[in-house]
Design an enzyme around this catalytic site. Sequence first.
Site, PDB file in Angstrom:
ATOM      1  CG  HIS A 281       7.344  -0.222   9.565  1.00 43.86           C
ATOM      2  ND1 HIS A 281       7.261  -0.377  11.296  1.00 43.86           N
ATOM      3  CD2 HIS A 281       7.004   1.082   9.568  1.00 43.86           C
ATOM      4  CE1 HIS A 281       7.109   0.793  12.242  1.00 43.86           C
ATOM      5  NE2 HIS A 281       7.149   2.171  10.871  1.00 43.86           N
ATOM      6  CG  ASP A 282       5.605  -1.616   4.468  1.00 46.10           C
ATOM      7  OD1 ASP A 282       5.850  -2.140   5.986  1.00 46.10           O
ATOM      8  OD2 ASP A 282       5.102  -0.453   3.984  1.00 46.10           O
TER       9      ASP A 282
ATOM     10  CB  THR B  85       4.184  -3.838   3.066  1.00 48.42           C
ATOM     11  OG1 THR B  85       4.949  -3.604   1.764  1.00 48.42           O
ATOM     12  CG2 THR B  85       5.453  -5.070   2.665  1.00 48.42           C
TER      13      THR B  85
ATOM     14  CG  ASP C 165      -0.407  -0.519   2.506  1.00 52.18           C
ATOM     15  OD1 ASP C 165       1.218  -0.327   2.511  1.00 52.18           O
ATOM     16  OD2 ASP C 165      -1.107   0.295   3.106  1.00 52.18           O
TER      17      ASP C 165
ATOM     18  CG  ASP D  74       4.171  -0.301   1.674  1.00 47.12           C
ATOM     19  OD1 ASP D  74       3.421  -1.182   1.982  1.00 47.12           O
ATOM     20  OD2 ASP D  74       3.648   0.917   2.174  1.00 47.12           O
TER      21      ASP D  74
ATOM     22  CG  PHE E 141      -1.607   1.399   9.550  1.00 45.79           C
ATOM     23  CD1 PHE E 141      -3.063   2.639  10.232  1.00 45.79           C
ATOM     24  CD2 PHE E 141      -2.061   1.024   8.610  1.00 45.79           C
ATOM     25  CE1 PHE E 141      -3.847   3.174   9.422  1.00 45.79           C
ATOM     26  CE2 PHE E 141      -2.248   1.311   7.451  1.00 45.79           C
ATOM     27  CZ  PHE E 141      -4.042   2.293   7.590  1.00 45.79           C
ATOM     28  CG  ASN E 142       0.629  -3.695   7.756  1.00 47.26           C
ATOM     29  OD1 ASN E 142       0.150  -1.769   6.972  1.00 47.26           O
ATOM     30  ND2 ASN E 142       1.531  -3.163   7.528  1.00 47.26           N
TER      31      ASN E 142
ATOM     32  CG  ASN F 255       0.568   3.573   4.699  1.00 43.08           C
ATOM     33  OD1 ASN F 255       0.280   3.712   5.214  1.00 43.08           O
ATOM     34  ND2 ASN F 255       1.288   2.629   3.819  1.00 43.08           N
TER      35      ASN F 255
HETATM   36  C1  BDR Z   1       3.311  -0.656   8.815  1.00 42.54           C
HETATM   37  O1  BDR Z   1       1.963   0.534   8.885  1.00 42.54           O
HETATM   38  C2  BDR Z   1       2.443   1.495   7.122  1.00 42.54           C
HETATM   39  O2  BDR Z   1       1.734   2.565   7.531  1.00 42.54           O
HETATM   40  C3  BDR Z   1       3.476   0.943   6.719  1.00 42.54           C
HETATM   41  O3  BDR Z   1       3.707   1.013   5.010  1.00 42.54           O
HETATM   42  C4  BDR Z   1       3.817  -0.271   7.434  1.00 42.54           C
HETATM   43  O4  BDR Z   1       3.328  -1.339   6.484  1.00 42.54           O
HETATM   44  C5  BDR Z   1       3.842   0.229  10.186  1.00 42.54           C
HETATM   45  O5  BDR Z   1       2.754   0.206  11.319  1.00 42.54           O
HETATM   46 CA    CA Z   2       2.719  -0.885   3.642  1.00 44.15          CA
END
Ligand code: BDR
Ligand code: CA
Length: 310
Positions: A239-240, A125, A9, A14, A166-167, A38
């Site tokens: 993160h991703d 991701t 996303d 990402d 979040f994901n 996102n």
């Molecule tokens: C995740 O949430 C998204 O905002 C980022 O792209 C990442 O995948 C981090 O919590």
């Molecule tokens: Ca992401």
Amino acid sequence: TRRILLDCDPGHDDAIAILLAAGDPGVEIAAITTVSGNQSIEKVTRNALAIAELAGLDPAVPIARGAHRPLLHEVEYAPEYHGESGLDGPQLPEPTRALDPRHGAQVIIDTIMGSEPGEITLVPTGALTNVALAVRLEPRIVDRVREVIFMGGGVHVGNHGPFSEFNIAIDPEAAQIVISAGWPITMVGLNATHQAVVTPEIRAKLDAVGTRSSAFVGGLLDFYGAAYAGHGFAHPPVHDPVTVAMVIDPSLVRTVKAPLAVELSGALTKGMTVADLREPAPATTPTSVALGVENERFWDVVAAALARLP
Ligand code: BDR
Ligand code: CA
């Protein structure tokens, strides 16, 4: 070379994951699918096309739009980290390539079923909506995939809620479908990715690469770093790309086998990933969780990939 399907996303991190996969000789992108997260599905899909353009990705690699919303939850975006476009900051190249007409979930199925058993590694991701839909549409993908390495969740840590990431939080039912499917799956959660930070030294190393792609990443990190600074992070966690780095070199990420599930009904903890770290984990446990990353070496791999791109 490991063949991976990126379900994403984009999203600043990402985008860096896509660039890492495009530039590293150890992985080959089989397909890219997008998912609402996102930003809206229209925006993140456009962003994926633009990043593919920037990376000079082979136009034969399918890029497909996936789910426009979570399975049960109302749609939710993350403009406070990624801006109104989903990739605020640098100027995006105009995409010239066409979108694959199939739904992202169908591309996940077709890519896995059309490859040799054990060939495709699935690397989500974003929210796990597309992957959950694919598992329900074609359950044979579970035995055919090599493994799943996803960014999301965490062990006793959160960014969306006190214990939810979040994901996972935006589509917890999808996440539970994917995590409980039975395939070998590794959760690269916040315990690991909060270590994947861009210090000023690392930023200088990335800037020194001197390609159009590294300059673009610099522009991403300017916006993303400022957004994270507003949430108390001295250095932004990226993160991703840790998922892709783990495919390239598993020794970069410390993982343990642990039974794993998503809390779907907790009054205070809905969307929490619950890992059972009591030892020993049963030998047949298909789920693993990442607990750390070697940050310097991780960024060396990213910098090397950016050096190979336009
Ligand atoms: C995740 O949430 C998204 O905002 C980022 O792209 C990442 O995948 C981090 O919590
Ligand atoms: Ca992401």
